[in-house]
Design a protein around this motif. Structure first.
Motif, PDB file in Angstrom:
ATOM      1  N   LEU A  13       0.860  -1.265   0.211  1.00 19.17           N
ATOM      2  CA  LEU A  13      -0.128  -0.154   0.108  1.00 19.17           C
ATOM      3  C   LEU A  13       0.839   1.173  -0.086  1.00 19.17           C
ATOM      4  CD1 LEU A  13      -3.004  -0.843   2.530  1.00 19.17           C
ATOM      5  CD2 LEU A  13      -3.007  -0.686   0.216  1.00 19.17           C
ATOM      6  N   TYR A  14       1.818   1.353   0.898  1.00 22.43           N
ATOM      7  CA  TYR A  14       2.982   2.431   0.999  1.00 22.43           C
ATOM      8  C   TYR A  14       3.421   2.710  -0.652  1.00 22.43           C
ATOM      9  CZ  TYR A  14       7.016   5.319   2.064  1.00 22.43           C
ATOM     10  OH  TYR A  14       7.829   6.198   1.864  1.00 22.43           O
ATOM     11  N   ALA A  15       3.948   1.530  -1.260  1.00 24.59           N
ATOM     12  CA  ALA A  15       4.513   1.821  -2.592  1.00 24.59           C
ATOM     13  C   ALA A  15       3.665   2.085  -3.517  1.00 24.59           C
ATOM     14  CB  ALA A  15       5.207   0.480  -2.872  1.00 24.59           C
ATOM     15  N   ALA A  16       2.380   1.846  -3.515  1.00 27.14           N
ATOM     16  CA  ALA A  16       1.436   2.048  -4.498  1.00 27.14           C
ATOM     17  C   ALA A  16       0.904   3.780  -4.317  1.00 27.14           C
ATOM     18  CB  ALA A  16       0.183   1.266  -4.186  1.00 27.14           C
ATOM     19  N   VAL A  17       0.740   4.120  -2.951  1.00 30.18           N
ATOM     20  CA  VAL A  17       0.507   5.582  -2.790  1.00 30.18           C
ATOM     21  C   VAL A  17       1.762   6.496  -3.334  1.00 30.18           C
ATOM     22  CG1 VAL A  17       0.423   7.243  -1.053  1.00 30.18           C
ATOM     23  CG2 VAL A  17      -1.037   5.245  -0.801  1.00 30.18           C
ATOM     24  N   LEU A  18       3.030   5.740  -2.927  1.00 26.44           N
ATOM     25  CA  LEU A  18       4.178   6.584  -3.550  1.00 26.44           C
ATOM     26  C   LEU A  18       4.312   6.641  -4.852  1.00 26.44           C
ATOM     27  CD1 LEU A  18       6.479   7.698  -1.726  1.00 26.44           C
ATOM     28  CD2 LEU A  18       7.911   5.741  -2.117  1.00 26.44           C
ATOM     29  N   THR A  19       3.925   5.465  -5.564  1.00 30.22           N
ATOM     30  CA  THR A  19       4.034   5.582  -6.873  1.00 30.22           C
ATOM     31  C   THR A  19       2.996   6.617  -7.583  1.00 30.22           C
ATOM     32  OG1 THR A  19       4.218   3.239  -7.074  1.00 30.22           O
ATOM     33  CG2 THR A  19       3.409   4.086  -9.127  1.00 30.22           C
ATOM     34  N   ALA A  37      10.258   5.523 -15.899  1.00 29.91           N
ATOM     35  CA  ALA A  37      11.331   4.513 -15.112  1.00 29.91           C
ATOM     36  C   ALA A  37      11.036   4.442 -13.699  1.00 29.91           C
ATOM     37  CB  ALA A  37      12.649   4.891 -15.446  1.00 29.91           C
ATOM     38  N   GLY A  38      11.159   5.618 -12.892  1.00 26.68           N
ATOM     39  CA  GLY A  38      10.901   5.626 -11.560  1.00 26.68           C
ATOM     40  C   GLY A  38       9.526   5.073 -11.180  1.00 26.68           C
ATOM     41  N   THR A  39       8.536   5.586 -12.026  1.00 23.88           N
ATOM     42  CA  THR A  39       7.172   5.288 -11.766  1.00 23.88           C
ATOM     43  C   THR A  39       6.782   3.662 -11.797  1.00 23.88           C
ATOM     44  OG1 THR A  39       6.491   7.322 -12.434  1.00 23.88           O
ATOM     45  CG2 THR A  39       4.763   5.600 -12.457  1.00 23.88           C
ATOM     46  N   LEU A  41       9.251   1.298 -11.774  1.00 20.69           N
ATOM     47  CA  LEU A  41       9.908   0.649 -10.642  1.00 20.69           C
ATOM     48  C   LEU A  41       9.126   0.725  -9.401  1.00 20.69           C
ATOM     49  CD1 LEU A  41      13.608   1.606 -11.307  1.00 20.69           C
ATOM     50  CD2 LEU A  41      12.759  -0.762 -11.610  1.00 20.69           C
ATOM     51  N   LEU A  42       8.501   1.643  -8.879  1.00 24.09           N
ATOM     52  CA  LEU A  42       7.903   2.080  -7.737  1.00 24.09           C
ATOM     53  C   LEU A  42       6.465   1.172  -7.919  1.00 24.09           C
ATOM     54  CD1 LEU A  42       8.007   5.604  -6.845  1.00 24.09           C
ATOM     55  CD2 LEU A  42       8.720   3.559  -5.278  1.00 24.09           C
ATOM     56  N   ALA A  43       5.859   1.005  -8.826  1.00 26.05           N
ATOM     57  CA  ALA A  43       4.537   0.009  -9.088  1.00 26.05           C
ATOM     58  C   ALA A  43       5.165  -1.140  -9.302  1.00 26.05           C
ATOM     59  CB  ALA A  43       4.157   0.581 -10.603  1.00 26.05           C
ATOM     60  N   ALA A  44       6.314  -1.592  -9.666  1.00 26.15           N
ATOM     61  CA  ALA A  44       6.753  -3.011  -9.762  1.00 26.15           C
ATOM     62  C   ALA A  44       7.046  -3.438  -8.097  1.00 26.15           C
ATOM     63  CB  ALA A  44       8.222  -3.174 -10.508  1.00 26.15           C
ATOM     64  N   SER A  45       7.412  -2.533  -7.362  1.00 21.82           N
ATOM     65  CA  SER A  45       7.630  -3.057  -6.046  1.00 21.82           C
ATOM     66  C   SER A  45       6.409  -3.182  -5.390  1.00 21.82           C
ATOM     67  CB  SER A  45       8.727  -1.780  -5.311  1.00 21.82           C
ATOM     68  OG  SER A  45       7.882  -0.530  -5.334  1.00 21.82           O
ATOM     69  N   ALA A  46       5.279  -2.323  -5.709  1.00 20.25           N
ATOM     70  CA  ALA A  46       4.097  -2.400  -4.925  1.00 20.25           C
ATOM     71  C   ALA A  46       3.517  -3.838  -5.504  1.00 20.25           C
ATOM     72  CB  ALA A  46       3.093  -1.328  -5.540  1.00 20.25           C
ATOM     73  N   LEU A  47       3.506  -4.001  -6.681  1.00 22.91           N
ATOM     74  CA  LEU A  47       3.125  -5.578  -7.200  1.00 22.91           C
ATOM     75  C   LEU A  47       3.795  -6.701  -6.701  1.00 22.91           C
ATOM     76  CD1 LEU A  47       2.452  -4.535 -10.855  1.00 22.91           C
ATOM     77  CD2 LEU A  47       0.721  -5.098  -9.063  1.00 22.91           C
TER      78      LEU A  47
END
Length: 150
Positions: A13-19, A37-39, A41-47
């Protein structure tokens, strides 16, 4: 639900909000573009964190099916810190106390050896050869240490 699963759910949830925040914060008004690129990577970490929860929940159904409750109670149980009492208190992912292995230098020396081999593949044999010798020494040391434990 086990605390381990709630931890990964909160990370997801944190990574999704941060994305979402990063997507809007990375807007470049001069070029009219976003930082993909950053978006991504953040979305991949949330997934990835959500996938850990999904796979673990599939194998630990008893942790998810405690007492029947209303959706707010279930949501609070998933996101917050309190487990309901009864059979749902069983933590299927907790392994209990396990004996710790004794200390060893071989993992550290093995990491140095792997680094030397990797750098030797890039820069040449003056790093590769000492790295391969170190790999052989680490393999011998690890095997003899394992033999002495048994």
């Amino acid at each position: 639900m086990a605390e381990e699963l709630r931890f990964f759910l909160r990370v997801a949830l944190y990574a999704a909000v941060l994305t979402v925040i990063y997507w809007f914060a990375s807007y470049n008004p001069v070029e009219g573009t976003y930082d993909w690129a950053g978006t991504v990577l953040l979305a991949a970490s949330a997934l990835a964190a959500a996938a850990v929860v999904a796979v673990a929940a599939a194998f630990a159904r008893r942790a998810l099916h405690g007492r029947p409750g209303s959706p707010p109670a279930l949501l609070g149980r998933w996101l917050l810190f309190a487990d309901p009492g009864g059979e749902a208190d069983e933590q299927p992912l907790s392994a209990g106390l396990q004996p710790l292995p004794r200390a060893s230098w071989w993992p550290l020396v093995g990491a140095v050896a792997a680094t030397l081999v990797a750098l030797g593949l890039i820069y040449g044999p003056w790093l590769l050869l000492p790295g391969l010798v170190l790999v052989a020494w680490v393999a011998w040391g690890w095997v003899t240490q394992l033999r002495s434990i048994r």
